[in-house]
Every structure is written in C-alpha cells, then in structure tokens.
Design a protein around this motif. Structure first.
Motif, PDB file in Angstrom:
ATOM      1  N   ALA A 136      -5.158  -0.192   4.157  1.00 12.47           N
ATOM      2  CA  ALA A 136      -4.405  -0.516   2.936  1.00 12.47           C
ATOM      3  C   ALA A 136      -3.698   0.725   2.398  1.00 12.47           C
ATOM      4  O   ALA A 136      -2.535   0.665   2.012  1.00 12.47           O
ATOM      5  CB  ALA A 136      -5.350  -1.107   1.883  1.00 12.47           C
ATOM      6  N   ARG A 137      -4.428   1.846   2.384  1.00 13.29           N
ATOM      7  CA  ARG A 137      -3.827   3.102   1.912  1.00 13.29           C
ATOM      8  C   ARG A 137      -2.641   3.497   2.775  1.00 13.29           C
ATOM      9  O   ARG A 137      -1.671   4.076   2.306  1.00 13.29           O
ATOM     10  CB  ARG A 137      -4.850   4.238   1.974  1.00 13.29           C
ATOM     11  N   ALA A 138      -2.730   3.192   4.086  1.00 12.33           N
ATOM     12  CA  ALA A 138      -1.633   3.523   4.997  1.00 12.33           C
ATOM     13  C   ALA A 138      -0.501   2.498   4.896  1.00 12.33           C
ATOM     14  O   ALA A 138       0.490   2.584   5.620  1.00 12.33           O
ATOM     15  CB  ALA A 138      -2.156   3.619   6.430  1.00 12.33           C
ATOM     16  N   GLY A 139      -0.659   1.512   4.008  1.00 15.90           N
ATOM     17  CA  GLY A 139       0.451   0.609   3.714  1.00 15.90           C
ATOM     18  C   GLY A 139       0.501  -0.651   4.539  1.00 15.90           C
ATOM     19  O   GLY A 139       1.483  -1.389   4.488  1.00 15.90           O
ATOM     20  N   GLU A 190       5.062   0.512  -4.474  1.00 12.75           N
ATOM     21  CA  GLU A 190       4.511   0.657  -3.131  1.00 12.75           C
ATOM     22  C   GLU A 190       3.179   1.410  -3.187  1.00 12.75           C
ATOM     23  O   GLU A 190       2.194   0.994  -2.561  1.00 12.75           O
ATOM     24  CB  GLU A 190       5.519   1.394  -2.235  1.00 12.75           C
ATOM     25  N   ASN A 226      -4.720  -2.643  -2.733  1.00 12.36           N
ATOM     26  CA  ASN A 226      -5.257  -3.241  -1.502  1.00 12.36           C
ATOM     27  C   ASN A 226      -6.473  -2.474  -1.007  1.00 12.36           C
ATOM     28  O   ASN A 226      -7.414  -3.074  -0.470  1.00 12.36           O
ATOM     29  CB  ASN A 226      -4.174  -3.311  -0.427  1.00 12.36           C
ATOM     30  N   ALA A 227      -6.470  -1.159  -1.185  1.00 15.22           N
ATOM     31  CA  ALA A 227      -7.642  -0.373  -0.793  1.00 15.22           C
ATOM     32  C   ALA A 227      -8.843  -0.764  -1.653  1.00 15.22           C
ATOM     33  O   ALA A 227      -9.966  -0.884  -1.148  1.00 15.22           O
ATOM     34  CB  ALA A 227      -7.344   1.122  -0.911  1.00 15.22           C
ATOM     35  N   ARG A 259       0.578  -0.824  -4.695  1.00 13.48           N
ATOM     36  CA  ARG A 259       0.157  -1.855  -3.737  1.00 13.48           C
ATOM     37  C   ARG A 259      -0.874  -1.291  -2.765  1.00 13.48           C
ATOM     38  O   ARG A 259      -1.895  -1.931  -2.475  1.00 13.48           O
ATOM     39  CB  ARG A 259       1.364  -2.409  -2.977  1.00 13.48           C
ATOM     40  N   HIS A 260      -0.641  -0.088  -2.255  1.00 15.35           N
ATOM     41  CA  HIS A 260      -1.606   0.533  -1.341  1.00 15.35           C
ATOM     42  C   HIS A 260      -2.964   0.717  -2.021  1.00 15.35           C
ATOM     43  O   HIS A 260      -4.005   0.415  -1.444  1.00 15.35           O
ATOM     44  CB  HIS A 260      -1.095   1.897  -0.872  1.00 15.35           C
TER      45      HIS A 260
END
Lengths: 388, 388
Positions: A198-201, B187, B194-195, B190-191
């Motif tokens: 997720a951190r990596a997009g 962006e 999601n993490a 969002r990362h």
C-alpha cells in the motif's frame, strides 16, 4: 484514445469486418479487465456497457449518475443512463444500438453476463462470441509494460518486508519465531506485506498469499499459528495498480534450513526458473517454456509441478496484465511474441515434507529474448536488508 | 455447512421446488460474491462451477489442480476437473449434471458468464434465471454481521490515519499543506490509508477514494497535487476481509474551513445521516430511508443527492456484504428486515464551490431499529487523535 484503446480498436474493427457484424458489445464494472482495456480507468463500480459499431463509433453507456465523470477521460461517445431511461447495462447497450439503427449480429465476449445477452437477443440481435480482445491484450504496449514494471517494482517491497521480518526474528526454545516480542505468524506477515504494498502505491488486491508449512492455499488461510524456524515461508504477491495492471512476485524463505528437502526443492525451482526464462524468445512455443522448466523439477526428483494441491498452477506460468491470469497460456503451442508478459512460477509442494517452495517472476518477451520486469534475489535464507 | 451455506441451501431448495427445476448452477472464481456465499472461501482464482441438484446434493467443480484444497473446507461433493476431462467451468457443470442424469430446467443467476449458459444449453438443458440468492444474501446471519462489524472497525483505522495526517499538517504561504516536510497529496494519503487498512488486516480492494477539491471520481484519480488547507478532503473506504465481506466508511475533513459552503454542506449531510438512520426500522420501506435523508439535504438548499457527478450515488445508500453493493436497494419500496446491512452515504457535490462533502456509515437493521457497525465521529475539522 489511449494506446490500449488503439489496439482494441484495431482488433474490434477486424473482428467486426470479418464477421460482418453490426457491433461489438461488452458489459462490466471497473473491476472488469476487458472494459478497462476498452475504455480506460474512469469506469463506475456499477456495470457500464461498451458498444463499438461497424461504422467505428465507440459508445460508453455508464450507470446512472456517472456520465459526467466518464466524459472526462473517455474520448468516444458517452450516453447518459438518464437519456436512455433504462437501468440494466445490457438494456442500455441494446438501446444504444437501436438508436443507431443497427441490425444483425452483435459480437461479445464469452465472459459477458448472461443477462446482457438476453437483453440484446430480446432486442432482435444475434449474439456471437469473439476472442479478438484476448489476443490483443496478450501483446502489451510500451505504456503497459511501463506500468507493469512499476507495479512489479512495488511488489519487491512486499517481498523485502517479509524477508526483513524473518531475518530479524529470533527463535524460541520450541522452535517458533518471535519478532519484537510477538509470535511471528503468517497473518502478521500478511498485514505487514500488504502495508508495504500500500505504501508503495499498489493494492494487495486480495491476492497476497503468505503461507508457512503445509497451510498453503488461499489468502483466507493466513493464520495465527507461530511460524517455526524450519518452515518454508512462501510470500506470493499479485498486487494491482490504480489502472488495474498486476504484478506477480513470489519467493520462499526458510529461517533455519537443515539443508535437506527444502534446499533441494529450492534448487529445483530456481533451476526451473532459469530454464524457463532461457526459453522466453520470440518464435518459441509457449508450452516449451513450461516443459523446459518442468523438466528441471522432474530432474531433481520432484513431482511434475502444479499437479499437486497448490491452487492455480496447472502450468508453470501464464500471461499477466489487466487480468491476473491471461494469454499467453503456457499450456498451448502459440508462438511467443515481443510484448508478451508472462509469469514463471515453478513450484514444488510436498505435504509429507512439511510444505512447498515457489519462486515467481514476471518477464516481458523482447526482440532479443526477455527482460525481467523487476529483479529480486532468489536466496532461500532471508537477509535483513531484504536481498536487494 | 456454514451459516451462509445453510441460508443458500434453503433459498435454492425453494427456488428449485417452485420452478420444478433439475438444479441450480453458478460459475465464478473466488472474487465472485455469489460463489463465496454458496461455497465458502476455499475457491480457486480460476472459475469453479457450483451445482445444487433437486435431490439436495451440493457439488463443486473446481479448476484443474484445486480439488484437494477445496475439499478441506467444502463439505459437499467435490468433483475434480481431471475426472471430468473438461476445462471450462460451464462444461464441468454440464458434465456433473449429466453424470447425475439431470434433465429439464437449470436455474442460474443473471450475472453468470454467457459461455457457461451456452455449455448448459448445448448439453440439452433449459436455462432460466433466479434471484433467490440475491434475496437470501440481503439478510445477514449473526456470523456475517460479526465479520462486517470487524471489517468496518478496521475501516475506522483508515479514516483515523487520514484525520491524523491532516491535523498534523502545516500550511505553507501558498495555502497548501505539508506533512513531515513533504507536500500532502491525495496520492500520499491514499498510500497511508491503505497501509493502515492492511495493518488492520483488511484489503483496500481498490476501493479507497481519497479526493480533494473537485478531483472526485475514482480511486485511479488520486494525484500529486498538493492539498490546499481550504479543500474538502474526502476519504471513502470500502475494504474487504479475507472471506470477501466489505466495510464502508466515509468522512470529509477541511483543515481550514472558512465556515461557509463546506460547513453548510457538512451540516446538511450529517443531518441527512441522522434522518436516514432514524428510518432504519423493520417494516419501513427501503426507499423511505433515502427520501428522508435526501429531504434534509434539499432543506439545506443543496441539490438532490447523488444526481450530481459523484460516481455511484443515485440513491443515498444500498446493502453491503459479499458485494460492495447489493440488496436491499434504497431505491425500492421493499420493507426493511432485521439482518439487512445498509450503507447510508449522503453527499453534496458542487464543482463551482470547489468540491464535495460526504459521510457514509454502515448499519444493521435490528428488531429495535438499527445498530452502527462501527462508530466514528462526524466532525469536519480533523483532530490529531483521529476523532476517536
């Protein structure tokens, strides 16, 4: 029109011309790979209908309320649901065809929802299937390869996170692993790996498999059993980017290998990986890639790969793109072409030996052979800097 | 048999009996909500066929290589693809029916792939649709409500992460936000969101929408434009757990509101939320929930909700479960029943005013009224402790 829309356009023009059809129709929501290929990312999460007429018009019929958003990215005709007065996507497709005085045969895909076909048939169209888009999608554009490279690079951060946690773990007297005072479990690894993705997009997309020992099937099966230092730990990722493109990367680690079965199995799959990659060349038949890799595994005395219980591998690999699995299929004899993107996932599983071993990598076929979409070391022992 | 399989069984027995059918058939992979409902989690990521015969036998025909994994969790009959000698799921369903001397009508769903219907028709069966499962799925079991509660609780961690980052951000001279020295973008949010979801054990499922200002449609549209302190920032999450159940939680924050349009819009949607929730009661018609909430928004002088460009809201809500959107639909007059789980998502969007405001919550209808599946404050100003 985007590059994929251009390819889709050529493929559909061809199919419609050859079959003397009135149009091509597909129905799906934004999770549908075919519709993403045809109409780009701005799709609603309720079904849209896509129509490509024999005259070359590209028509998107989004669900109620979504037309203006779709208009910002789709450069064909957008027909608002309100103007059609119907709510089912298949009915919207039929209405759009009727409004264009279409008659005769309408092409669609094998996977289109049955209800959409019924609407088209009730409106008087003969419906036939075409796999023109499947073939077009197997050849990636440069822009698609760039996206696949980016998502595959993001996938390496997930594998690296697993490797780091395993390398940092310490071993308790009962042989199980602890990290930061907590028992290390596949469930904990899955959370950490998905957070790294997720951190990596990219989105884990429900595809993250973290398995230890013989519990080895489905993302739902990560559990809270402490991992033993001697367990082979598989991390198998197929994240998806915001446009729907998938990566695929798998590695297997053993914290404390006894140098026996797991090391031989790992040697077999890494040799199979090399043998399969070496066959990736324009003109080679796809099934030869599978056969050469499988032969290595058999040469090491293991069962033919993927016939075992491991989910989803009846061949050693397949194409990857907007779908996690797509053409080219390594089960058939089609010749590989530059632009094919395939995963090679050689696997050995033996419940009696306590687990499975897999490595999986994504490569693009080039004019000269192949190119890995991201590099990641294949060592069995985890290292704290994540093998990179 | 799990609780959902029990409900499915009752619904299918009923439908098959009423229609004097030979069987019910469905085809899908493990992302298919209907198939998850029928057969639990251990499905392959290639299509399986499910058959329920008039005699009460439940048969699962998984793809090649997946039978033994599926046998561990599915307590009906599992027919391996190898024993049928056919590779398409629809063909496997037809072969399984033939092996049981079935004749006559086969029921299926409207969304079944068209190719599966063709296989059944070629094998001599008449195919008809049933929505029996749609109705069954609208009433959640206690076990399902427990899972939905857990995924919704995980969703609160994602909203809290957004809120914390916004509250901690500082404002540059040009009015844009920075966090930890980096420009704060949708962006980046969002990362991070999601993490947080991944750490909480749920999958973002490609559904995470983080939007600022007027860029407000699709998860693909998060971007690297710095967020302005006056922008309404929407975080709208629909994560999915390992069995496929969805949460849904949305909040809108403004770091530095001028107390004008955004505050009025926020007041309108929070009042709409209260008005809609107050209608959640057994026996109330589903559309009344929408109407009461929409009336509040109109009373504040805003447009009827969701008719605007915001994707996906032509009613103020709908059921949530194994599908992100499912029955009950707040567009129709069906009476609500205890066990219905619905999202209420009142929304105001005005491009001229610079953005949109939405709050969304998940509630289960109980004998006494309703119960939120997770609590989360509705303040417009972000607070550093994540409003909890």
């Amino acid at each position: 029109m985007t590059a994929t829309e251009g390819r889709a356009e050529t493929a559909l023009a061809d199919a419609i011309g050859t079959r003397d059809a009135a149009a091509f129709v597909h129905v799906g929501d934004r999770t549908n790979a075919t519709l993403r290929y045809l109409a780009g990312p701005a799709l609603a999460d309720r079904p849209s209908a896509y129509v490509r007429t024999a005259t070359g018009e590209r028509v998107l019929c989004p669900p109620p309320g979504a037309a203006s958003a779709v208009r910002e990215t789709f450069d064909g005709t957008v027909v608002s649901a309100g103007s059609l007065g119907v709510s089912a996507a298949g009915e919207r497709a039929a209405a759009a065809l009727d409004a264009r005085d279409a008659t005769g045969t309408v092409l669609t895909t094998a996977a289109v929802p049955h209800a959409a076909v019924l609407y088209l048939e009730r409106a008087g169209y003969d419906v036939a299937s075409t796999d023109a888009l499947t073939e077009a999608r197997a050849l990636k554009t440069d822009a698609e390869i760039k996206r696949l490279r980016a998502v595959q690079t993001a996938a390496t951060t997930g594998v690296a996170r697993t490797e780091t946690l395993l390398a940092e773990a310490s071993r308790r007297d009962d042989g199980t692993l602890v990290h930061g005072g907590e028992p290390l479990t596949t469930e904990l690894l899955r959370h950490e790996v998905n957070a790294a993705l997720a951190r990596a997009g990219v989105d884990p997309a429900g595809n993250t498999l973290v398995a230890a020992g013989t519990a080895w099937h489905d993302p739902a099966f990560a559990n809270d059993t402490p991992i033993a230092a001697g367990d082979p730990v598989l991390v198998d990722l197929a994240p998806r980017d915001a446009l729907g493109y998938h990566g695929r990367l798998a590695r297997t680690f053993v914290v404390d290998t006894d140098g026996g079965w797991d090391r031989r199995a790992h040697l077999a799959v890494t040799r199979a990986r090399e043998a399969g990659l070496a066959e990736l060349d324009p003109g080679t038949s796809a099934s030869r890639v599978h056969e050469e890799a499988a032969a290595e595994i058999v040469a090491y005395g293991f069962d033919a790969v993927g016939e075992a219980r491991t989910d989803g591998v009846h061949a050693l690999g397949h194409g990857v793109g907007l779908a996690r699995r797509e053409a080219p299929w390594l089960t058939n004899a089609d010749e590989l072409e530059p632009g094919n993107v395939v995963v090679l996932a050689p696997t050995v599983f033996d419940a009696a030996e306590g687990g499975g071993v897999r490595v999986a990598d994504l490569a693009v076929v080039t004019a000269e052979g192949y190119d890995l979409l991201a590099e990641y070391a294949t060592s069995l022992s985890p290292s704290a800097d994540g093998s990179r």
